[in-house]
Scaffold this active site. Structure first.
Site, PDB file in Angstrom:
ATOM      1  N   GLY A  79      39.384  -0.298  -6.445  1.00 58.85           N
ATOM      2  CA  GLY A  79      40.587  -0.305  -7.282  1.00 58.85           C
ATOM      3  C   GLY A  79      41.577  -1.233  -6.622  1.00 58.85           C
ATOM      4  O   GLY A  79      41.246  -2.369  -6.312  1.00 58.85           O
ATOM      5  N   GLU A  80      42.736  -0.724  -6.357  1.00 57.68           N
ATOM      6  CA  GLU A  80      43.790  -1.508  -5.715  1.00 57.68           C
ATOM      7  C   GLU A  80      44.235  -0.727  -4.479  1.00 57.68           C
ATOM      8  O   GLU A  80      44.829   0.341  -4.590  1.00 57.68           O
ATOM      9  CB  GLU A  80      44.929  -1.698  -6.730  1.00 57.68           C
ATOM     10  CG  GLU A  80      46.100  -2.471  -6.217  1.00 57.68           C
ATOM     11  CD  GLU A  80      45.718  -3.812  -5.614  1.00 57.68           C
ATOM     12  OE1 GLU A  80      44.931  -4.548  -6.221  1.00 57.68           O
ATOM     13  OE2 GLU A  80      46.200  -4.103  -4.505  1.00 57.68           O
ATOM     14  N   SER A  81      43.918  -1.277  -3.307  1.00 51.33           N
ATOM     15  CA  SER A  81      44.104  -0.502  -2.077  1.00 51.33           C
ATOM     16  C   SER A  81      45.563  -0.160  -1.790  1.00 51.33           C
ATOM     17  O   SER A  81      45.858   0.898  -1.244  1.00 51.33           O
ATOM     18  CB  SER A  81      43.496  -1.240  -0.883  1.00 51.33           C
ATOM     19  OG  SER A  81      44.113  -2.497  -0.710  1.00 51.33           O
ATOM     20  N   CYS A 127      35.003  -1.189  -1.503  1.00 49.26           N
ATOM     21  CA  CYS A 127      35.984  -2.238  -1.831  1.00 49.26           C
ATOM     22  C   CYS A 127      37.403  -1.793  -1.440  1.00 49.26           C
ATOM     23  O   CYS A 127      37.689  -1.709  -0.246  1.00 49.26           O
ATOM     24  CB  CYS A 127      35.843  -2.633  -3.302  1.00 49.26           C
ATOM     25  SG  CYS A 127      36.486  -4.272  -3.614  1.00 49.26           S
ATOM     26  N   ILE A 187      34.077  -7.785  -6.562  1.00 51.67           N
ATOM     27  CA  ILE A 187      35.211  -8.057  -7.449  1.00 51.67           C
ATOM     28  C   ILE A 187      36.474  -8.172  -6.588  1.00 51.67           C
ATOM     29  O   ILE A 187      36.926  -7.179  -6.008  1.00 51.67           O
ATOM     30  CB  ILE A 187      35.391  -6.932  -8.496  1.00 51.67           C
ATOM     31  CG1 ILE A 187      34.112  -6.750  -9.318  1.00 51.67           C
ATOM     32  CG2 ILE A 187      36.586  -7.244  -9.403  1.00 51.67           C
ATOM     33  CD1 ILE A 187      34.102  -5.492 -10.183  1.00 51.67           C
ATOM     34  N   ARG A 188      37.002  -9.385  -6.472  1.00 49.88           N
ATOM     35  CA  ARG A 188      38.163  -9.633  -5.594  1.00 49.88           C
ATOM     36  C   ARG A 188      37.964  -8.869  -4.276  1.00 49.88           C
ATOM     37  O   ARG A 188      38.821  -8.106  -3.830  1.00 49.88           O
ATOM     38  CB  ARG A 188      39.470  -9.220  -6.281  1.00 49.88           C
ATOM     39  CG  ARG A 188      39.796 -10.101  -7.484  1.00 49.88           C
ATOM     40  CD  ARG A 188      41.151  -9.794  -8.075  1.00 49.88           C
ATOM     41  NE  ARG A 188      41.287  -8.403  -8.447  1.00 49.88           N
ATOM     42  CZ  ARG A 188      40.773  -7.867  -9.548  1.00 49.88           C
ATOM     43  NH1 ARG A 188      40.091  -8.620 -10.394  1.00 49.88           N
ATOM     44  NH2 ARG A 188      40.946  -6.610  -9.826  1.00 49.88           N
ATOM     45  N   HIS A 196      30.665  -3.002  -4.978  1.00 54.86           N
ATOM     46  CA  HIS A 196      30.791  -1.805  -5.825  1.00 54.86           C
ATOM     47  C   HIS A 196      29.431  -1.215  -6.165  1.00 54.86           C
ATOM     48  O   HIS A 196      28.910  -1.486  -7.263  1.00 54.86           O
ATOM     49  CB  HIS A 196      31.504  -2.179  -7.132  1.00 54.86           C
ATOM     50  CG  HIS A 196      32.949  -2.484  -6.968  1.00 54.86           C
ATOM     51  ND1 HIS A 196      33.927  -1.508  -6.992  1.00 54.86           N
ATOM     52  CD2 HIS A 196      33.588  -3.642  -6.745  1.00 54.86           C
ATOM     53  CE1 HIS A 196      35.102  -2.061  -6.812  1.00 54.86           C
ATOM     54  NE2 HIS A 196      34.937  -3.366  -6.656  1.00 54.86           N
ATOM     55  N   GLU A 243      28.827   1.561  -7.211  1.00 59.00           N
ATOM     56  CA  GLU A 243      29.004   2.438  -8.382  1.00 59.00           C
ATOM     57  C   GLU A 243      28.919   1.672  -9.700  1.00 59.00           C
ATOM     58  O   GLU A 243      28.895   2.280 -10.762  1.00 59.00           O
ATOM     59  CB  GLU A 243      30.334   3.201  -8.270  1.00 59.00           C
ATOM     60  CG  GLU A 243      31.612   2.385  -8.466  1.00 59.00           C
ATOM     61  CD  GLU A 243      32.042   1.570  -7.233  1.00 59.00           C
ATOM     62  OE1 GLU A 243      31.239   1.400  -6.289  1.00 59.00           O
ATOM     63  OE2 GLU A 243      33.188   1.084  -7.242  1.00 59.00           O
TER      64      GLU A 243
HETATM   65  N1  GLN Z   1      41.445  -6.666  -4.102  1.00 56.46           N
HETATM   66  C1  GLN Z   1      41.564  -5.234  -4.128  1.00 56.46           C
HETATM   67  C2  GLN Z   1      42.456  -4.730  -3.000  1.00 56.46           C
HETATM   68  O1  GLN Z   1      42.910  -5.496  -2.234  1.00 56.46           O
HETATM   69  C3  GLN Z   1      40.213  -4.573  -4.017  1.00 56.46           C
HETATM   70  C4  GLN Z   1      39.414  -4.921  -5.234  1.00 56.46           C
HETATM   71  C5  GLN Z   1      38.413  -3.888  -5.620  1.00 56.46           C
HETATM   72  O2  GLN Z   1      38.433  -2.730  -5.187  1.00 56.46           O
HETATM   73  N2  GLN Z   1      37.550  -4.305  -6.504  1.00 56.46           N
HETATM   74  O3  GLN Z   1      42.716  -3.582  -2.927  1.00 56.46           O
END
Ligand code: GLN
Length: 194
Positions: A46-48, A78, A133-134, A174, A176
């Site tokens: 997600g977004e850390s 991630c 993903i990113r 990921h 999942e």
């Molecule tokens: N770029 C996101 C972060 O810095 C991580 C991306 C992801 O979990 N797919 O949190």
């Protein structure tokens, strides 16, 4: 046996589906009190910064840390890996500091922000298809951190993307989002070893 999935933000539903697929009870965790009822924890992608901020607001950081320091297995994917680590290359954000690693966020660059790769994983016979993903990579890791898989960047430098430190598993990618349940099975195996 019950596996908790930190359900503050990100793709926790996909992790719950993976657990269902391997016949393990999964529960959403949002409250420190729920930690008593789980045998392992998954921290999703997600977004850390958001996951860290919400975990701090909900008073989850210290309770998760102490359960993991007492031996509870944990899988971070991630953003979950970033949250588990001790620092990021970019600077301060709330982290658990359980994984002895400095992580670089969004490390693979803008052009290849998202990609897929087949990884050779230490201890597994068949390659693992991995979705990035990113994604972050690990920039520095401690002596206790074992690298189970790496990816080469466009300059030919290899970076750890799957590591294990004791009962901590962490991935840049990921699991999942694929049909491959082997990492979730590895997490469950760590409970059985405990
Ligand atoms: N770029 C996101 C972060 O810095 C991580 C991306 C992801 O979990 N797919 O949190």
């Amino acid at each position: 046996m019950t596996v908790g999935v930190l359900a503050l933000q990100g793709d926790f539903r996909e992790h719950l589906a993976m657990l269902r697929k391997i016949g393990v009870d999964g529960v959403e965790v949002r409250d420190p009190g729920q930690l008593a009822g789980i045998d392992a924890l998954v921290i999703p992608g997600g977004e850390s910064t958001t996951i860290g901020r919400l975990a701090s607001i909900y008073g989850l950081i210290e309770p998760i840390r102490s359960r993991c320091l007492a031996g509870m297995p944990v899988l971070g994917t991630c953003a979950g890996m970033i949250f588990l680590a001790s620092s990021t290359a970019e600077g301060d954000q709330p982290q658990l500091g359980l994984l002895d690693a400095c992580v670089r966020r969004n490390a693979f660059g803008r052009q290849v922000a998202s990609f897929e790769a087949d990884l050779d994983v230490v201890g597994l016979d068949a390659q693992m298809h991995a979705v990035f993903i990113r994604a972050p990579w690990m920039e520095k890791i401690g002596a206790d951190v074992e690298v189970l898989a790496s990816v080469m960047d466009d300059r030919g430098v290899s970076h750890p993307v799957l590591v294990q430190q004791g009962r901590i598993l962490a991935t840049s990618f990921h699991p999942e989002l694929t049909a491959d349940t082997r990492l979730h099975e590895m997490l469950v195996a760590l409970i059985e070893q405990a």
